[in-house]
Design a protein around this motif. Structure first.
Motif, mmCIF file in Angstrom:
data_model
loop_
_atom_site.group_PDB
_atom_site.id
_atom_site.type_symbol
_atom_site.label_atom_id
_atom_site.label_comp_id
_atom_site.label_asym_id
_atom_site.label_seq_id
_atom_site.Cartn_x
_atom_site.Cartn_y
_atom_site.Cartn_z
ATOM 1 N N MET A 214 51.631 7.179 -16.633
ATOM 2 C CA MET A 214 52.878 6.967 -17.363
ATOM 3 C C MET A 214 52.917 5.591 -18.017
ATOM 4 S SD MET A 214 56.701 6.784 -15.707
ATOM 5 C CE MET A 214 57.995 5.891 -16.559
ATOM 6 N N MET A 215 52.567 4.539 -17.245
ATOM 7 C CA MET A 215 52.628 3.186 -17.798
ATOM 8 C C MET A 215 51.584 3.000 -18.900
ATOM 9 S SD MET A 215 55.184 2.192 -16.280
ATOM 10 C CE MET A 215 55.203 0.629 -17.142
ATOM 11 N N THR A 219 52.231 2.010 -23.028
ATOM 12 C CA THR A 219 51.543 0.994 -23.839
ATOM 13 C C THR A 219 50.865 1.608 -25.051
ATOM 14 O OG1 THR A 219 49.544 1.214 -22.487
ATOM 15 C CG2 THR A 219 51.161 -0.436 -21.806
ATOM 16 N N GLN A 220 50.534 2.901 -24.957
ATOM 17 C CA GLN A 220 49.895 3.586 -26.082
ATOM 18 C C GLN A 220 50.903 4.214 -27.038
ATOM 19 O OE1 GLN A 220 47.286 6.355 -24.161
ATOM 20 N NE2 GLN A 220 45.775 4.771 -23.580
ATOM 21 N N ALA A 225 56.427 9.399 -22.625
ATOM 22 C CA ALA A 225 56.546 8.295 -21.667
ATOM 23 C C ALA A 225 57.696 7.373 -22.043
ATOM 24 C CB ALA A 225 55.236 7.515 -21.600
ATOM 25 N N ILE A 226 57.878 7.125 -23.333
ATOM 26 C CA ILE A 226 58.985 6.279 -23.781
ATOM 27 C C ILE A 226 60.321 6.965 -23.481
ATOM 28 C CG2 ILE A 226 60.086 5.283 -25.814
ATOM 29 C CD1 ILE A 226 57.300 4.829 -26.972
ATOM 30 N N GLY A 284 69.312 5.192 -11.704
ATOM 31 C CA GLY A 284 68.573 6.417 -11.966
ATOM 32 C C GLY A 284 67.179 6.136 -12.480
ATOM 33 N N LEU A 285 66.193 6.826 -11.938
ATOM 34 C CA LEU A 285 64.799 6.665 -12.338
ATOM 35 C C LEU A 285 64.233 8.013 -12.747
ATOM 36 C CD1 LEU A 285 63.481 4.338 -9.469
ATOM 37 C CD2 LEU A 285 64.327 3.652 -11.719
ATOM 38 N N CYS A 286 63.405 8.005 -13.769
ATOM 39 C CA CYS A 286 62.697 9.212 -14.193
ATOM 40 C C CYS A 286 61.224 9.017 -13.859
ATOM 41 C CB CYS A 286 62.892 9.451 -15.686
ATOM 42 S SG CYS A 286 62.315 11.072 -16.255
ATOM 43 N N VAL A 287 60.717 9.775 -12.912
ATOM 44 C CA VAL A 287 59.366 9.554 -12.375
ATOM 45 C C VAL A 287 58.592 10.861 -12.380
ATOM 46 C CG1 VAL A 287 60.154 7.635 -10.932
ATOM 47 C CG2 VAL A 287 60.154 9.970 -10.008
ATOM 48 N N PRO A 288 57.284 10.790 -12.198
ATOM 49 C CA PRO A 288 56.502 12.020 -12.059
ATOM 50 C C PRO A 288 56.927 12.807 -10.827
ATOM 51 C CG PRO A 288 55.078 10.154 -12.553
ATOM 52 C CD PRO A 288 56.424 9.588 -12.275
#
Length: 877
Positions: A214-215, A219-220, A225-226, A284-288
């Motif tokens: 994700m990170m 960067t790409q 991911a954004i 709130g977090l959006c994670v895998p």
């Protein structure tokens, strides 16, 4: 010099000897961290070093270790170590102790790991590693441990050539996770591999992998991911007002579909306080979706621990993640099956009832010919002349020609026709007596089936005809229920608003005391309940000449309350988890453990005594109290009926006992006069508010009033001046009870004695005021108050009050817990909330009453009062 190897020994001995018991006493945070949030390997490791050992064995092992490693010991303060060991021995600590054994030992290991980050002369400078180690003990490590700190401060150790081997020799091989931890650390240079350490602490390797993807994608410039970052919660304005809920975008997060993994929404809770009020910051977090709740909690605490916070550490206490699996479990399937069964009964019964009504109302051929309308051919009604002698004039006769027969009627008996029909007009059929048809009594099976008819039950529920002289009770029921919903609108919403300072401002208004003290609405219900029980009991005793069927007396009450109550409890416990979603929607539903261990306390109406801390359906404490009062009521009613003076004395003793008991409890626990005092609210609710011996006062007052109404009759003449005086006194007392808490609610609490006096008398005084209102309205002394309270629309609304009480809390929780954002509190916002809750609660109550309450009452009549069934020839209202 670095001081690492000896710390392992100290902690090992500490865990062995104390089993963590001493350290648990200082933990005042009240945080009950689940065991699965940390590595199970460390827990097993902590258990392994203490299992099966006594005091002598670890001491011998400790000295043996010191002898073997004397070459690495520079200086050791043995007195400090002995002091610590002697203290542990004096505690007479059990090695195989209670339920908190593993958690207590885990604390010691976390303390050890956290201490590593403070070792002198180390090269461990990575903020991530330091944050991780400190975060592992979050919620526990802020507690002062003077004895342990004394030991650590007096130790000066020298780093050996192979610290990892020494630690392994002292601590044993340990589980695989510990080995991973040791292998990931090059202890000679004090450098760590964060990824390996995270894995050793229980963080999923898949979670770490997907977070890395994700990170890297961010960067790409990857849009998915954004979007994940964009959907996460962020700090915003209004924090000082209490805006500490940063949920992000729940639906946006779950709608994102990266190629490498699915997404999951997680909400992290961080305890905080604002102006003395406890708050919880939520992010709130959006994670895998490969990251579990324990993974997120460890990672978040690692980051939070790097934030300088002085003596008050910042830590996350809880993480809750969304679960998209909505597969119905066994309990839900059973509950849905029961609901489906009743729905089917309603459909079949209603269809049968409607067809039956149509067949009954279809006229026969003879009835058709008899009811054939006759034709009015012409009407002659000359307009009368007004003479001077008779200003009103004299009306001639109106001549009707009906089927070739003339009929005369004096025009004054009818209105003067204003038109003259030129065509024949049909006249309605004249009423003619019909031959009486023999009445057919419905059979028992028909009655049982018709008990579930929506058509019949609906007409009964919506019938607005007053059912007796106590019509004002219906208005009081509805207005009191409105008061309950209004109070709960504010109290339930306190934890779901953005500007918590709103409450600090509205509390300063004296008018707001009616909302804070809305608790009195429940005492209105207690008063009405006692009054109606006494009134009906006395009528029944008089009718049966002093005899009563005690089985039916208690069974009727149980049957009246329980079926609808148990249905709502079943839905709330088994189906509430499927009724919505959102950042704060509880994945296990509204009830603790789905009421699996406490449901029976509700069925037996003892939930205000047994497991009250895990009470199912929070508002059900009232039902327990009401049932307990009902069970005790014959102890006062029977003496009142047979021996008036003795009965009055018994009631007085009951009332005095309740008053004295309440005063003692209030003074003992230093209870406030309002729940606004947060510090004492726990004892206020559990020791006082839900206990029958503190709440029976208004019920007793209602019993006495019901007896007086029965004895004096419903036609009591009271002098108008006396009547006015009593109304004034009752109004003043009621206002003092409701608004007398103003100073206490605004930070100026009353003394213990005054609080005890208020808590012990206020509810009985309120019950007396309500009893006067009912008495005055029933005896013709109520004036416009009786006109308002006896308004016909209050009759059906009053019938729905019980079901509205059962469902209104669920309606509120569904709205609040499914909200994507908190409410910005204003007066208008709460007005709309209140009205919405009112309408939704009574709509749901109507459905519940049709489906369950009304059918159960009809079934009771069929089973126990077979003579009261409906007959075919009767006219229905």
């Amino acid at each position: 010099m670095s001081r690492f190897p000896m710390i392992a020994l100290v902690l090992a001995v500490t865990v062995t000897l104390t089993n963590g018991q001493y350290f648990s006493q200082g933990n005042t945070t009240g945080t009950n961290l689940p065991q699965d949030i940390y590595t199970k390997g460390i827990m097993n490791f902590a258990t392994s070093i203490s299992s099966g050992m006594n005091f002598s064995a670890p001491l011998q092992e400790a000295f043996s270790f010191l002898n073997k490693t004397s070459n690495i010991v520079d200086q050791i303060d043995f007195n400090a170590i002995f002091q610590f060991l002697e203290f542990a021995q004096s505690r007479n600590t059990s090695f195989f102790g209670g339920d908190d054994k593993d958690l207590d030992m885990l604390y010691n290991m976390l303390k050890f790991l956290q201490f590593l980050s403070t070792i002198d002369d180390s090269t461990m400078t990575s903020p991530a590693v330091e944050g991780l180690l400190a975060g592992m003990g979050a919620g526990l490590t802020e507690v002062t441990r003077p004895i342990l700190e004394n030991v650590l401060e007096n130790l000066t150790l020298t780093l050996g050539e192979d610290p990892a081997a020494i630690i392994a020799e002292v601590l044993g091989t340990g589980p695989a996770d510990l080995q991973t931890f040791l292998e990931s650390a090059n202890l000679s240079n004090m450098t760590f591999d964060p990824a390996a350490m995270l894995t050793s602490l229980g963080v999923s390797s898949l979670c770490l992998r997907d977070l890395g993807i994700m990170m890297t994608s961010v960067t790409q410039g990857s849009m998915t991911a954004i979007q994940m970052l964009d959907s996460m919660g962020k700090l915003r304005a209004g924090i000082l007002e209490g805006n500490v809920f940063f949920p992000g975008r729940y639906d946006q997060c779950l709608s994102i579909t990266p190629e490498e993994f699915a997404t999951r929404y997680c909400l992290v809770s961080v305890p905080a306080s604002m102006q003395g009020f406890p708050l919880t910051m939520k992010e709130g977090l959006c994670v895998p979706d490969t990251c579990g709740e324990s993974d997120i909690l460890v990672l978040v605490n690692a980051m939070l621990s790097s934030i300088p916070a002085g003596d008050t550490p910042i830590y996350a206490s809880k993480t809750s993640c969304s679960y998209t699996d909505t597969t119905y479990d066994t309990k839900a399937i059973v509950a849905l099956s029961i609901c489906g069964l009743f729905a089917a009964l309603m459909v079949v019964s209603t269809a049968f009832d409607i067809l039956r009504e149509q067949c009954k109302s279809k006229p026969t051929t003879a009835e058709k010919s008899q009811d054939k309308p006759r034709t009015i051919h012409d009407v002659h009604a000359p307009i009368p002349e007004v003479t001077e002698g008779n200003k009103q004039g004299e009306f001639p006769s109106i001549i009707y020609t009906i089927d070739s027969e003339e009929y005369k009627k004096t025009a004054v008996e009818d209105a003067i026709p204003k038109i003259y029909p030129t065509a024949p007009v049909e006249e309605p059929p004249s009423p003619s007596p019909k031959e009486k048809q023999p009445e057919r009594v419905d059979g028992i099976l028909v009655k049982l089936l018709l008990s579930f008819s929506v058509w019949t039950n609906g007409r009964k529920l919506l019938n607005a005809e007053q059912g007796g002289a106590l019509g004002a009770v219906n208005g009081l029921r509805f207005l009191s229920m409105s008061w309950v919903i209004l109070g709960h609108t504010y109290s339930f919403s306190m934890a779901y608003i953005q500007n918590f300072t709103f409450f600090t401002s509205v509390v300063s208004r004296w008018t707001f005391m009616a909302i804070i003290n809305g608790l009195m609405a429940v005492d209105t219900f207690f008063t009405m309940s006692g009054l109606l029980v006494a009134f009906v009991f006395m009528k029944e005793m008089k009718k049966e000449k002093g005899r009563i069927n005690w089985f039916l007396f208690y069974f009727h009450r149980f049957w009246r309350l329980t079926p609808a109550y148990m249905l709502i409890l079943m839905i709330n416990a088994t189906l509430s988890r499927y009724l919505g979603d959102g950042p704060e929607w509880p994945k296990d539903g509204f009830e603790i453990d789905s009421c699996s261990t406490t449901w029976w306390t509700s069925l037996l109406y003892v939930n205000n005594f047994v497991h009250s801390e895990k009470m199912c359906l929070g508002v059900a404490w009232y039902l327990a109290n009401d049932m307990q009062f009902y069970i005790l009521s014959p102890l006062m009613l029977v003496p009142l009926y047979f021996f008036k003076k003795i009965g009055v004395l018994v009631c007085a003793v009951f009332l005095l006992g309740v008053t004295v008991a309440t005063a003692i409890i209030s003074a003992t626990y230093d209870l406030p006069i309002t729940f606004v005092d947060v510090a004492a609210s726990g004892d206020y609710m559990t020791k006082y508010y839900i206990k029958p011996y503190c709440r029976m006062g208004p019920y007793i007052v209602g019993l006495v009033t019901g007896y007086i109404l029965h004895e004096k009759g419903l036609n009591v003449k009271i002098n108008k001046y006396v009547n006015f005086f009593i109304w004034v006194v009752a109004s003043v007392v009621a206002c003092l009870v409701v608004y007398g808490i103003y100073d206490s609610a605004n930070g100026d609490p009353v003394s213990v004695g005054v609080a005890a006096l208020y808590n012990s008398t206020s509810r009985s005084l309120w019950g007396a005021c309500i009893s006067w209102v009912i008495f005055a309205c029933a005896t013709g002394n109520g004036g416009f108050v009786n006109t308002i309270l006896s308004w016909k629309p209050f009759v059906p609304l009053g019938r729905l009050t019980y079901c509205a009480y059962l469902v209104h809390m669920i309606i509120m929780l569904m709205n609040l817990m499914s909200a994507r954002e908190y409410i910005y509190a204003t007066d208008k916002a709460f007005i709309f909330l209140f009205l919405g809750y009112m309408v939704m609660s009574y709509m749901a109550a109507f459905v519940l009453s049709l489906a369950f309450e009304a059918p159960m009452m009809a079934l009771e009549k069929v089973i126990f009062r077979r003579g009261g069934g409906r007959k075919e020839g009767k006219t229905k209202k």
